[in-house]
Design an enzyme around this catalytic site. Structure first.
Site, mmCIF file in Angstrom:
data_model
loop_
_atom_site.group_PDB
_atom_site.id
_atom_site.type_symbol
_atom_site.label_atom_id
_atom_site.label_comp_id
_atom_site.label_asym_id
_atom_site.label_seq_id
_atom_site.Cartn_x
_atom_site.Cartn_y
_atom_site.Cartn_z
ATOM 1 N N LYS A 99 0.840 -1.198 0.000
ATOM 2 C CA LYS A 99 0.000 0.000 0.000
ATOM 3 C C LYS A 99 0.879 1.254 0.000
ATOM 4 O O LYS A 99 2.085 1.196 0.215
ATOM 5 C CB LYS A 99 -0.924 -0.005 1.215
ATOM 6 C CG LYS A 99 -0.198 0.023 2.557
ATOM 7 C CD LYS A 99 -1.171 -0.073 3.709
ATOM 8 C CE LYS A 99 -0.428 -0.035 5.048
ATOM 9 N NZ LYS A 99 -1.346 -0.086 6.196
ATOM 10 N N TYR A 104 16.310 29.894 6.953
ATOM 11 C CA TYR A 104 15.186 30.673 7.466
ATOM 12 C C TYR A 104 15.203 30.787 8.982
ATOM 13 O O TYR A 104 15.533 29.826 9.699
ATOM 14 C CB TYR A 104 13.866 30.027 7.037
ATOM 15 C CG TYR A 104 13.519 30.207 5.577
ATOM 16 C CD1 TYR A 104 13.325 31.477 5.035
ATOM 17 C CD2 TYR A 104 13.375 29.106 4.744
ATOM 18 C CE1 TYR A 104 13.000 31.646 3.697
ATOM 19 C CE2 TYR A 104 13.044 29.253 3.402
ATOM 20 C CZ TYR A 104 12.862 30.531 2.888
ATOM 21 O OH TYR A 104 12.538 30.685 1.559
#
Length: 360
Positions: A33, A253
């Site tokens: 999956k 940042y």
């Protein structure tokens, strides 16, 4: 530039090891999956079927429909059950739903009546996780009215373990007991209880069909002990620039990292848009030829930065291993306060994907 190498032979070897551990007289399937835990369900499913795995598990019917033309002879089981309105698609393409409610059982029984043929199914019994699966009241009703299963051929009765990776967790024994009690009141059918970690819980948790997923992809099924699985991937990022940074200057940042000395900062083209999580900011490490290289500053959308001051061998064009044999998915997960499943299934589509054996 970043490259994701995936070793199909290592995945096949992991499946063989899990099959031997579970017992070669039993069925060991494979869960592919979420696009094979982020590594490519199509190629992985084909390789495992070639290896002899004939039970392939997915979460959604769309995943099964994509795989069906590639593995036409495999048994394809949809773990998330029978979706309303999809009954014909399941039947037309030979998909087996894991029926988890009386409503799903009734819808599948009606489909069998329309088709005038018995239809296969797994029966999903909830033993405590409280997600999908027949609850105790539904199980009681089904035990009292077995005709509700008319037209349905039970391929297996399954449940899902809550804490199999913690061997001494009380829920393991409780779920095993609840599952045995539930099966004793239902029509006889093969049983499926073991996931990756469940395979290692010992003979009390052995069942007719195991459903390993994460361990196939190198995630440690026995946390706290040496990982018995082979590594199957390497995520590498190429150094785009080496930037000189003076003491006191920031990198990235918000200025969460400040150089404490004159430094060399390697900039790599990978970021959280690629599934390399922002939570790894100033916490992760890369590997280079046996050495560890700290990630400094924020992981941004497309770039990460590493302090290579102490390794003059690293230059523009060098490749750093971000995840792989030296920096395992489990280690990355611990640094990001998550699990290896999320690390793998987050891997993005911008990587150059190469299927080949991993080399040192």
């Amino acid at each position: 530039m970043a490259r994701l190498e995936i070793d199909l032979e290592a995945i096949a070897a992991n499946w063989r090891f899990l099959r031997t551990t579970h017992g070669t007289n039993r069925i060991t399937g494979a869960v592919v999956k979420a696009d094979g835990y982020g590594l490519g369900a199509a190629v992985i499913a084909q390789r495992l079927v070639q290896e002899g795995c004939d039970h392939i598990f997915v979460a959604h019917p769309q995943e099964a429909l994509t795989l069906r033309p590639l593995i036409p002879s495999a048994t394809l089981i949809v773990l998330n059950g029978l979706w309303p309105g999809w009954e014909a698609a399941y039947t037309d393409h030979g998909l087996i739903p894991a029926l988890g409610s009386l409503a799903e059982i009734e819808a599948w029984r009606q489909e069998a009546t329309r088709r005038e043929q018995a239809l296969p199914a797994f029966l999903h019994v909830d033993t405590g996780i409280n997600r999908l699966g027949l609850d105790p009241q539904e199980r009681d009703r089904l035990a009292e009215r077995p005709e509700l299963l008319d037209g349905i051929t039970l391929r297996a009765i399954m449940t899902h373990l809550i804490s199999a990776e913690i061997p001494d967790h009380d829920s393991n024994t409780l779920q095993r007991q609840r599952f045995a009690a539930a099966c004793s009141r239902l029509p006889p059918a093969p049983r499926s209880i073991a996931n990756s970690s469940g395979i290692f819980l010992g003979p009390d948790f052995a069942s007719d069909i195991a459903r390993p997923g994460a361990a196939l992809y190198g995630i440690n099924p026995v946390p706290g002990r040496p990982n018995p699985m082979r590594p199957v991937l390497r995520l590498s990022a190429r150094v785009l620039q080496i930037r000189p940074v003076e003491a006191g200057e920031i990198v990235g940042y918000n200025g969460i990292w400040v150089a404490q000395r004159p430094s060399r900062i390697a900039v790599c083209s990978v970021g959280y848009a690629d599934g390399f999580q922002r939570a790894l900011s100033s916490r992760a490490e890369a590997a280079f030829d046996g050495a560890r290289i700290p990630l400094v500053g924020r992981v941004s959308m497309d770039l990460t930065t590493y302090d290579v001051t102490d390794d003059p061998r690293i230059t523009v064009g060098s490749w750093l291993e971000l995840i792989g044999p030296e920096v395992s998915p489990d280690e990355v997960a611990a640094r990001a306060s998550t699990n290896g499943y999320e690390v793998l299934t987050s891997l993005g589509r911008r990587y150059e994907r190469v299927y080949r054996p991993l080399t040192p």
